[in-house]
Design a protein around this motif. Structure first.
Motif, PDB file in Angstrom:
ATOM      1  N   ALA A 171       0.827  -1.083  -0.131  1.00  0.00           N
ATOM      2  CA  ALA A 171       0.079   0.007   0.007  1.00  0.00           C
ATOM      3  C   ALA A 171       0.936   1.265   0.122  1.00  0.00           C
ATOM      4  O   ALA A 171       0.776   2.276  -0.735  1.00  0.00           O
ATOM      5  N   ARG A 172       2.119   1.259   0.938  1.00  0.00           N
ATOM      6  CA  ARG A 172       2.861   2.281   0.731  1.00  0.00           C
ATOM      7  C   ARG A 172       3.348   2.622  -0.524  1.00  0.00           C
ATOM      8  O   ARG A 172       3.618   3.832  -0.780  1.00  0.00           O
ATOM      9  N   MET A 173       3.985   1.503  -1.018  1.00  0.00           N
ATOM     10  CA  MET A 173       4.560   1.741  -2.506  1.00  0.00           C
ATOM     11  C   MET A 173       3.510   2.080  -3.348  1.00  0.00           C
ATOM     12  O   MET A 173       3.890   2.889  -4.331  1.00  0.00           O
ATOM     13  N   ASN A 174       2.282   1.716  -3.421  1.00  0.00           N
ATOM     14  CA  ASN A 174       1.352   2.153  -4.350  1.00  0.00           C
ATOM     15  C   ASN A 174       0.974   3.849  -4.172  1.00  0.00           C
ATOM     16  O   ASN A 174       1.041   4.527  -5.028  1.00  0.00           O
ATOM     17  N   ASP A 175       1.025   4.224  -2.997  1.00  0.00           N
ATOM     18  CA  ASP A 175       0.975   5.641  -2.769  1.00  0.00           C
ATOM     19  C   ASP A 175       2.216   6.401  -3.393  1.00  0.00           C
ATOM     20  O   ASP A 175       2.013   7.311  -3.884  1.00  0.00           O
ATOM     21  N   LEU A 176       3.109   5.993  -2.787  1.00  0.00           N
ATOM     22  CA  LEU A 176       4.486   6.599  -3.378  1.00  0.00           C
ATOM     23  C   LEU A 176       4.452   6.574  -5.032  1.00  0.00           C
ATOM     24  O   LEU A 176       4.908   7.605  -5.542  1.00  0.00           O
ATOM     25  N   TYR A 177       4.275   5.567  -5.511  1.00  0.00           N
ATOM     26  CA  TYR A 177       4.201   5.305  -7.013  1.00  0.00           C
ATOM     27  C   TYR A 177       3.202   6.332  -7.452  1.00  0.00           C
ATOM     28  O   TYR A 177       3.559   7.052  -8.718  1.00  0.00           O
ATOM     29  N   ALA A 178       2.078   6.469  -6.870  1.00  0.00           N
ATOM     30  CA  ALA A 178       1.151   7.304  -7.675  1.00  0.00           C
ATOM     31  C   ALA A 178       1.294   8.729  -7.610  1.00  0.00           C
ATOM     32  O   ALA A 178       1.419   9.450  -8.440  1.00  0.00           O
ATOM     33  N   HIS A 179       2.112   9.138  -6.294  1.00  0.00           N
ATOM     34  CA  HIS A 179       2.510  10.534  -6.166  1.00  0.00           C
ATOM     35  C   HIS A 179       3.520  10.885  -7.096  1.00  0.00           C
ATOM     36  O   HIS A 179       3.684  11.787  -8.054  1.00  0.00           O
ATOM     37  N   SER A 180       4.500   9.900  -7.419  1.00  0.00           N
ATOM     38  CA  SER A 180       5.793  10.077  -8.244  1.00  0.00           C
ATOM     39  C   SER A 180       5.379  10.043  -9.713  1.00  0.00           C
ATOM     40  O   SER A 180       5.706  11.071 -10.437  1.00  0.00           O
ATOM     41  N   LEU A 181       4.532   9.252 -10.181  1.00  0.00           N
ATOM     42  CA  LEU A 181       4.158   9.274 -11.474  1.00  0.00           C
ATOM     43  C   LEU A 181       2.954  10.313 -11.767  1.00  0.00           C
ATOM     44  O   LEU A 181       3.249  10.828 -12.844  1.00  0.00           O
ATOM     45  N   ASP A 182       2.372  10.950 -10.846  1.00  0.00           N
ATOM     46  CA  ASP A 182       1.538  12.034 -11.276  1.00  0.00           C
ATOM     47  C   ASP A 182       2.423  13.155 -11.498  1.00  0.00           C
ATOM     48  O   ASP A 182       2.078  14.092 -12.544  1.00  0.00           O
ATOM     49  N   MET A 183       3.517  13.307 -10.806  1.00  0.00           N
ATOM     50  CA  MET A 183       4.214  14.479 -11.227  1.00  0.00           C
ATOM     51  C   MET A 183       5.147  14.376 -12.474  1.00  0.00           C
ATOM     52  O   MET A 183       5.169  15.426 -13.087  1.00  0.00           O
ATOM     53  N   VAL A 184       5.537  13.136 -12.638  1.00  0.00           N
ATOM     54  CA  VAL A 184       6.192  13.113 -13.998  1.00  0.00           C
ATOM     55  C   VAL A 184       5.162  13.115 -15.182  1.00  0.00           C
ATOM     56  O   VAL A 184       5.661  13.835 -15.987  1.00  0.00           O
ATOM     57  N   VAL A 185       4.129  12.475 -15.066  1.00  0.00           N
ATOM     58  CA  VAL A 185       3.192  12.628 -16.082  1.00  0.00           C
ATOM     59  C   VAL A 185       2.744  14.167 -16.569  1.00  0.00           C
ATOM     60  O   VAL A 185       2.682  14.617 -17.653  1.00  0.00           O
ATOM     61  N   ALA A 186       2.476  14.765 -15.323  1.00  0.00           N
ATOM     62  CA  ALA A 186       2.069  16.088 -15.493  1.00  0.00           C
ATOM     63  C   ALA A 186       3.199  17.103 -16.202  1.00  0.00           C
ATOM     64  O   ALA A 186       3.169  17.897 -17.118  1.00  0.00           O
ATOM     65  N   ALA A 187       4.474  16.858 -15.690  1.00  0.00           N
ATOM     66  CA  ALA A 187       5.709  17.657 -16.397  1.00  0.00           C
ATOM     67  C   ALA A 187       5.761  16.976 -18.013  1.00  0.00           C
ATOM     68  O   ALA A 187       5.719  18.005 -18.645  1.00  0.00           O
ATOM     69  N   GLY A 203      -3.902  13.553 -13.951  1.00  0.00           N
ATOM     70  CA  GLY A 203      -5.090  14.208 -14.312  1.00  0.00           C
ATOM     71  C   GLY A 203      -5.232  15.477 -14.405  1.00  0.00           C
ATOM     72  O   GLY A 203      -4.917  16.266 -13.483  1.00  0.00           O
ATOM     73  N   GLY A 204      -5.528  16.211 -15.429  1.00  0.00           N
ATOM     74  CA  GLY A 204      -5.435  17.557 -15.780  1.00  0.00           C
ATOM     75  C   GLY A 204      -5.186  17.902 -17.048  1.00  0.00           C
ATOM     76  O   GLY A 204      -5.200  16.904 -18.215  1.00  0.00           O
ATOM     77  N   ARG A 205      -4.725  19.163 -17.317  1.00  0.00           N
ATOM     78  CA  ARG A 205      -4.342  19.662 -18.583  1.00  0.00           C
ATOM     79  C   ARG A 205      -3.296  20.928 -18.256  1.00  0.00           C
ATOM     80  O   ARG A 205      -3.279  21.614 -17.332  1.00  0.00           O
ATOM     81  N   PRO A 206      -2.602  21.182 -19.511  1.00  0.00           N
ATOM     82  CA  PRO A 206      -1.767  22.364 -19.593  1.00  0.00           C
ATOM     83  C   PRO A 206      -2.615  23.449 -19.502  1.00  0.00           C
ATOM     84  O   PRO A 206      -3.454  23.663 -20.387  1.00  0.00           O
ATOM     85  N   HIS A 207      -2.251  24.561 -18.879  1.00  0.00           N
ATOM     86  CA  HIS A 207      -3.150  25.846 -19.075  1.00  0.00           C
ATOM     87  C   HIS A 207      -2.394  26.717 -19.935  1.00  0.00           C
ATOM     88  O   HIS A 207      -1.245  26.844 -19.936  1.00  0.00           O
ATOM     89  N   THR A 208      -3.039  27.309 -20.875  1.00  0.00           N
ATOM     90  CA  THR A 208      -2.329  27.924 -22.020  1.00  0.00           C
ATOM     91  C   THR A 208      -2.775  29.367 -22.274  1.00  0.00           C
ATOM     92  O   THR A 208      -2.891  30.061 -23.337  1.00  0.00           O
ATOM     93  N   GLU A 209      -3.318  30.005 -20.934  1.00  0.00           N
ATOM     94  CA  GLU A 209      -3.765  31.417 -21.150  1.00  0.00           C
ATOM     95  C   GLU A 209      -2.781  32.368 -21.657  1.00  0.00           C
ATOM     96  O   GLU A 209      -3.006  33.184 -22.635  1.00  0.00           O
ATOM     97  N   ARG A 210      -1.793  32.383 -21.147  1.00  0.00           N
ATOM     98  CA  ARG A 210      -0.489  33.078 -21.888  1.00  0.00           C
ATOM     99  C   ARG A 210      -0.322  32.965 -23.145  1.00  0.00           C
ATOM    100  O   ARG A 210      -0.278  33.804 -24.008  1.00  0.00           O
ATOM    101  N   TYR A 211      -0.051  31.706 -23.751  1.00  0.00           N
ATOM    102  CA  TYR A 211       0.187  31.311 -24.973  1.00  0.00           C
ATOM    103  C   TYR A 211      -1.077  31.912 -25.700  1.00  0.00           C
ATOM    104  O   TYR A 211      -0.744  32.412 -26.955  1.00  0.00           O
TER     105      TYR A 211
END
Length: 438
Positions: free
Chosen positions: A140-156, A230-238
């Motif tokens: 369970a701990r590995m699943n939580d850490l993996y989800a947080h890590s993957l979320d950051m990597v995927v967003a970037a 989960g989300g999207r890039p915000h492009t207001e300035r562009y």
């Protein structure tokens, strides 16, 4: 490893074998996920990028999470190997084997030393020297850490995959627009569109640099989404700069249109102003005629052609000769409107000046029309009509003509003609009137 005894009832052989099979499957799934995270393009980009801001802070924490994940996985794999070794001692494990396996599979049998993980909600919090886990808690701990890590990597990675390429395309379009602007004389300090292009260039350069170094500053997480990234890039300035560039492009297109049509539009302007001048000249000539031929009539003065329009037309021609299209464009638009107004003013002036002549012509036409009607009905030689016709005609065909007196003479002739042409009913037993017979 010293244990106080298995947690709960000792597992039997079938329970142990089922638990090991499940843990083997979990081990394979976790290893596959960790290897995929290790090989993720976003993670590789994050490792090599010079990060700043929010992304730098989160990546520092995420790197610790990923390191911790592998430490947890190694401890998990070690515990699983130990359990497999114990199970492999005998085909039919004895009670001591089953008790030891129960402790390994269900108890807090896994120790992670040298700085274990804090809770995922406080990943950067103070670390403990050691932590003990059950295998299920560790998963369970590995699943939580993996989800947080993957979320950051995927967003970037999502921001890097979307925005820099779009910014580069817009920058390429910006460069083409700058070249086009330069070709038509739209330059910074000389035209607002040139200043806009400089500002857009600076903003796009800064925007790309910020997107590359701090992609998470341009990430909008999806509300309530549990999917990694989960989300999207915000492009207001562009989007704002894309709209600004489109506005500039329309301005430059207008300047290009001026360059292509300048000679034709200048020719039309010369023609309109020439017609206005001719109309004013005609009005001045007509005014002299009216003053000579019409008496007791107020004739408006006729102004000369405005020299300012001719000066502006000469300036427009000069702009065209020197390819100053950005200056020619607004001047042509202003001149076209003023030239049409000038032609209309000249026509109105001619109409006002010639109004007395038009009134005289109308009176002449009315007089002759009544005379023709009287003649057609056989009363051309009527003495009263002849007298009044001659009086009206002398007034209308003499110079100067007093229109008010002439109009009264025409009205008297009309009244006499009406009386002559009106049918007369003879009195009973009396003589028949000759006009009634007519």
């Amino acid at each position: 490893m010293s244990v106080a005894g298995p947690p709960g009832p000792v597992m039997d052989r079938d329970e142990v074998d089922r638990a090991l099979a499940r843990l083997d499957a979990e081990h394979e799934a976790i290893e596959t996920s960790l290897l995929a995270l290790q090989d993720h393009a976003g993670r590789r980009l994050l490792e090599g990028a010079g990060l700043t801001g929010t992304t730098q802070e989160r990546w520092t924490a995420t790197e610790r999470q990923i390191t911790l994940l592998w430490a947890y996985f190694d401890a998990y794999a070690g515990a699983l190997r130990t359990a497999r070794d114990i199970r492999a001692r005998r085909r039919w494990p004895n009670r001591d084997d089953l008790a030891e396996l129960t402790e390994l599979l269900r108890g807090e049998s896994v120790t992670v030393a040298g700085g274990a993980a804090p809770a995922p909600s406080s990943i950067t919090g103070p670390a403990k020297l050691t932590e003990r886990f059950t295998l299920s808690d560790l998963v369970a701990r590995m699943n939580d850490l993996y989800a947080h890590s993957l979320d950051m990597v995927v967003a970037a990675d999502a921001v890097w995959s979307a925005l820099p390429a779009r910014i580069d395309l817009l920058a390429a379009e910006l460069q083409r627009t700058r070249q086009l602007a330069h070709s038509v004389g739209v330059r910074p300090g000389e035209h607002p569109a040139g200043d806009d292009l400089e500002r857009i260039t600076a903003e796009l350069t800064l925007l790309r640099e910020q997107v590359v170094t701090d992609p998470l500053a341009f990430w909008q997480p999806a509300t309530g989404s549990s999917a990694p990234g989960g989300g999207r890039p915000h492009t207001e300035r562009y989007d704002r700069e894309a709209r600004a560039l489109e506005d500039v492009r329309r301005e430059i297109d207008a300047v290009l249109t001026v360059r292509q049509d300048a000679e034709l539009r200048l020719g039309r302007l010369r023609d309109v102003l020439s017609r206005a001048d001719r109309t004013l000249a005609e009005a001045r000539s007509a005014r002299g005629e009216v003053l000579a031929k019409i008496a007791a009539s107020e004739v408006p003065a006729v102004s000369g052609p405005p020299t300012v329009l001719q000066e502006q037309l000469a300036m427009a021609s000069d702009y065209r000769r020197h390819a100053q299209w950005h200056r020619l464009s607004p001047l042509l638009e202003s001149l076209e409107e003023k030239a049409e107004d000038e032609l209309l003013r000249a026509r109105e002036s001619l109409t006002a000046v010639t109004q007395p002549l038009a009134v005289r012509a109308e009176l002449r036409g009315r007089l002759d029309a009544y005379k023709a009607k009287v003649a057609r009905l056989g009363h051309a030689e009527d003495p009263l009509l002849v007298e009044r016709y001659d009086a009206a005609r002398r007034m209308l065909w003499s110079a100067p003509c007093d229109l008010r007196v002439a109009e009264q003479a025409v009205l008297r002739y009309q009244q006499a003609a009406a009386e002559v042409l009106a049918p007369r009913v003879p009195q009973q037993g009396g003589p028949t009137d000759r006009r009634g017979e007519a």
